[in-house]
Design a protein around this motif. Sequence first.
Motif, PDB file in Angstrom:
ATOM      1  N   PHE A   1       0.833  -1.200   0.000  1.00  0.00           N
ATOM      2  CA  PHE A   1       0.000   0.000   0.000  1.00  0.00           C
ATOM      3  C   PHE A   1       0.872   1.257   0.000  1.00  0.00           C
ATOM      4  CE2 PHE A   1      -2.299   3.226   2.612  1.00  0.00           C
ATOM      5  CZ  PHE A   1      -3.230   3.575   1.647  1.00  0.00           C
ATOM      6  N   ILE A   2       1.922   1.280   0.820  1.00  0.00           N
ATOM      7  CA  ILE A   2       2.818   2.439   0.871  1.00  0.00           C
ATOM      8  C   ILE A   2       3.515   2.635  -0.477  1.00  0.00           C
ATOM      9  CG2 ILE A   2       4.936   3.347   1.923  1.00  0.00           C
ATOM     10  CD1 ILE A   2       4.076   1.940   4.520  1.00  0.00           C
ATOM     11  N   ALA A   3       3.980   1.516  -1.062  1.00  0.00           N
ATOM     12  CA  ALA A   3       4.673   1.601  -2.355  1.00  0.00           C
ATOM     13  C   ALA A   3       3.753   2.125  -3.445  1.00  0.00           C
ATOM     14  CB  ALA A   3       5.215   0.225  -2.735  1.00  0.00           C
ATOM     15  N   PHE A   4       2.522   1.605  -3.506  1.00  0.00           N
ATOM     16  CA  PHE A   4       1.587   2.046  -4.545  1.00  0.00           C
ATOM     17  C   PHE A   4       1.181   3.506  -4.340  1.00  0.00           C
ATOM     18  CE2 PHE A   4       0.308  -2.642  -4.739  1.00  0.00           C
ATOM     19  CZ  PHE A   4       1.184  -2.879  -5.788  1.00  0.00           C
ATOM     20  N   THR A   5       1.091   3.939  -3.090  1.00  0.00           N
ATOM     21  CA  THR A   5       0.762   5.335  -2.814  1.00  0.00           C
ATOM     22  C   THR A   5       1.868   6.255  -3.313  1.00  0.00           C
ATOM     23  OG1 THR A   5      -0.526   4.746  -0.845  1.00  0.00           O
ATOM     24  CG2 THR A   5       0.254   7.009  -0.992  1.00  0.00           C
ATOM     25  N   ILE A   6       3.127   5.877  -3.098  1.00  0.00           N
ATOM     26  CA  ILE A   6       4.261   6.672  -3.569  1.00  0.00           C
ATOM     27  C   ILE A   6       4.294   6.720  -5.094  1.00  0.00           C
ATOM     28  CG2 ILE A   6       6.784   6.756  -3.682  1.00  0.00           C
ATOM     29  CD1 ILE A   6       6.815   5.570  -0.854  1.00  0.00           C
ATOM     30  N   ILE A   7       4.074   5.555  -5.732  1.00  0.00           N
ATOM     31  CA  ILE A   7       4.087   5.501  -7.197  1.00  0.00           C
ATOM     32  C   ILE A   7       2.952   6.336  -7.778  1.00  0.00           C
ATOM     33  CG2 ILE A   7       3.796   3.986  -9.207  1.00  0.00           C
ATOM     34  CD1 ILE A   7       5.145   1.776  -7.522  1.00  0.00           C
ATOM     35  N   ALA A   8       1.763   6.234  -7.188  1.00  0.00           N
ATOM     36  CA  ALA A   8       0.617   7.008  -7.676  1.00  0.00           C
ATOM     37  C   ALA A   8       0.870   8.504  -7.516  1.00  0.00           C
ATOM     38  CB  ALA A   8      -0.647   6.602  -6.912  1.00  0.00           C
ATOM     39  N   SER A   9       1.474   8.906  -6.406  1.00  0.00           N
ATOM     40  CA  SER A   9       1.790  10.320  -6.189  1.00  0.00           C
ATOM     41  C   SER A   9       2.787  10.808  -7.235  1.00  0.00           C
ATOM     42  CB  SER A   9       2.367  10.517  -4.781  1.00  0.00           C
ATOM     43  OG  SER A   9       1.438  10.114  -3.797  1.00  0.00           O
ATOM     44  N   TRP A  10       3.781   9.998  -7.540  1.00  0.00           N
ATOM     45  CA  TRP A  10       4.777  10.349  -8.550  1.00  0.00           C
ATOM     46  C   TRP A  10       4.138  10.471  -9.929  1.00  0.00           C
ATOM     47  CZ3 TRP A  10       6.950   7.637 -12.797  1.00  0.00           C
ATOM     48  CH2 TRP A  10       8.108   8.216 -13.326  1.00  0.00           C
ATOM     49  N   GLY A  11       3.224   9.547 -10.238  1.00  0.00           N
ATOM     50  CA  GLY A  11       2.543   9.602 -11.527  1.00  0.00           C
ATOM     51  C   GLY A  11       1.676  10.839 -11.663  1.00  0.00           C
ATOM     52  N   LEU A  12       0.935  11.174 -10.608  1.00  0.00           N
ATOM     53  CA  LEU A  12       0.076  12.360 -10.645  1.00  0.00           C
ATOM     54  C   LEU A  12       0.903  13.631 -10.752  1.00  0.00           C
ATOM     55  CD1 LEU A  12      -2.769  13.536 -10.449  1.00  0.00           C
ATOM     56  CD2 LEU A  12      -2.552  13.508  -7.966  1.00  0.00           C
ATOM     57  N   GLU A  13       2.053  13.644 -10.098  1.00  0.00           N
ATOM     58  CA  GLU A  13       2.920  14.829 -10.135  1.00  0.00           C
ATOM     59  C   GLU A  13       3.406  15.131 -11.553  1.00  0.00           C
ATOM     60  OE1 GLU A  13       6.920  16.484  -7.807  1.00  0.00           O
ATOM     61  OE2 GLU A  13       6.524  14.335  -7.960  1.00  0.00           O
ATOM     62  N   HIS A  14       3.540  14.099 -12.383  1.00  0.00           N
ATOM     63  CA  HIS A  14       4.073  14.281 -13.728  1.00  0.00           C
ATOM     64  C   HIS A  14       2.981  14.453 -14.790  1.00  0.00           C
ATOM     65  CE1 HIS A  14       7.717  12.877 -11.739  1.00  0.00           C
ATOM     66  NE2 HIS A  14       8.385  13.354 -12.757  1.00  0.00           N
ATOM     67  N   THR A  15       1.731  14.592 -14.374  1.00  0.00           N
ATOM     68  CA  THR A  15       0.669  14.941 -15.313  1.00  0.00           C
ATOM     69  C   THR A  15       0.762  16.448 -15.597  1.00  0.00           C
ATOM     70  OG1 THR A  15      -0.883  15.237 -13.467  1.00  0.00           O
ATOM     71  CG2 THR A  15      -0.845  13.076 -14.541  1.00  0.00           C
ATOM     72  N   PRO A  16       0.095  16.940 -16.652  1.00  0.00           N
ATOM     73  CA  PRO A  16       0.259  18.343 -17.050  1.00  0.00           C
ATOM     74  C   PRO A  16       0.059  19.368 -15.932  1.00  0.00           C
ATOM     75  CG  PRO A  16      -0.906  17.152 -18.750  1.00  0.00           C
ATOM     76  CD  PRO A  16      -0.721  16.199 -17.620  1.00  0.00           C
ATOM     77  N   LYS A  17      -0.883  19.123 -15.025  1.00  0.00           N
ATOM     78  CA  LYS A  17      -1.129  20.082 -13.954  1.00  0.00           C
ATOM     79  C   LYS A  17      -0.696  19.560 -12.588  1.00  0.00           C
ATOM     80  CE  LYS A  17      -4.949  22.385 -16.321  1.00  0.00           C
ATOM     81  NZ  LYS A  17      -6.368  22.855 -16.233  1.00  0.00           N
ATOM     82  N   GLY A  18       0.086  18.490 -12.614  1.00  0.00           N
ATOM     83  CA  GLY A  18       0.515  17.898 -11.354  1.00  0.00           C
ATOM     84  C   GLY A  18       1.437  18.781 -10.542  1.00  0.00           C
ATOM     85  N   TYR A  19       2.144  19.687 -11.229  1.00  0.00           N
ATOM     86  CA  TYR A  19       3.077  20.561 -10.517  1.00  0.00           C
ATOM     87  C   TYR A  19       2.366  21.494  -9.533  1.00  0.00           C
ATOM     88  CZ  TYR A  19       1.516  24.264 -13.706  1.00  0.00           C
ATOM     89  OH  TYR A  19       0.761  25.171 -14.393  1.00  0.00           O
ATOM     90  N   LYS A  20       1.058  21.661  -9.707  1.00  0.00           N
ATOM     91  CA  LYS A  20       0.306  22.562  -8.830  1.00  0.00           C
ATOM     92  C   LYS A  20       0.074  21.969  -7.439  1.00  0.00           C
ATOM     93  CE  LYS A  20      -2.217  24.858 -12.559  1.00  0.00           C
ATOM     94  NZ  LYS A  20      -3.569  25.205 -13.101  1.00  0.00           N
TER      95      LYS A  20
END
Length: 246
Positions: free
Chosen positions: A88-107
């Motif tokens: 669960f911790i690993a998937f949460t980190i990966i999902a956060s990283w993926g969302l951060e790299h979407t076009p508006k993830g930097y916000k």
Amino acid sequence: MTSKNEKTSFTSGIIDTIEKQGKKPLPQWVFIAKTWGFWLLFGLSILLGAISISVIGYILGTSDMLIVLRDHFGGSLKAIPYFWLLFFIAFTIIASWGLEHTPKGYKFTLTKLIGINLISSIILGGAFYLVGITKVIDDDLEGRIPFLSSQEHHRALWDNPMEGMLQGRILRIHKEVEPFFELEDRRGESWHIYYNDQTMIRVPLMETLPVRIKGVSRGEKMLDATDVLPGKAPIPLRRQSQVLQP
């Protein structure tokens, strides 16, 4: 204020520099594929995180956690499904990283990214648990990857007679001055389980019935039961036919 001509000149300068270096701009489809790839990674990680959190809830819910916690903290540590917690911790980190790299993830700040993923996984995992998907997953794991299933977790938790936790099948019930029943554990060893009016018996006592015992040792192969609970996992009974014969 920058004029339109200055902007055009600046853009042209960048293009000229790229051309001089022999580099070509990446086609648009590369950026589109990259964006969709990060969204897919985010969605898949949320799904796997939800499965992890739902299985954690299922294991804790079927381990009688309150009974384990009631008497000693050490037993409660064994009740925690560490593999699924790490997943669960690993998937949460990966999902956060993926969302951060979407076009508006930097916000999003790191706290918001993790919060979004935690809430999404918990809500979706809760839905899996309520509609019965978690049980289907757990049953499939029992056949494919047993060490991740709730049954294996229950076995690891309840096969600890030194800590007063034991599971097996009732062989014979003795209703004498001090009532007790004979129990065969998963290893084929016989135990005497003593009980009284203070024992919390949560299942009708019958021969061949699978049960779990929580209690205190009173000697070799003997336990004073504080709780008698219904068994969770199938338990082989190698001497059943011989023992139960009159």
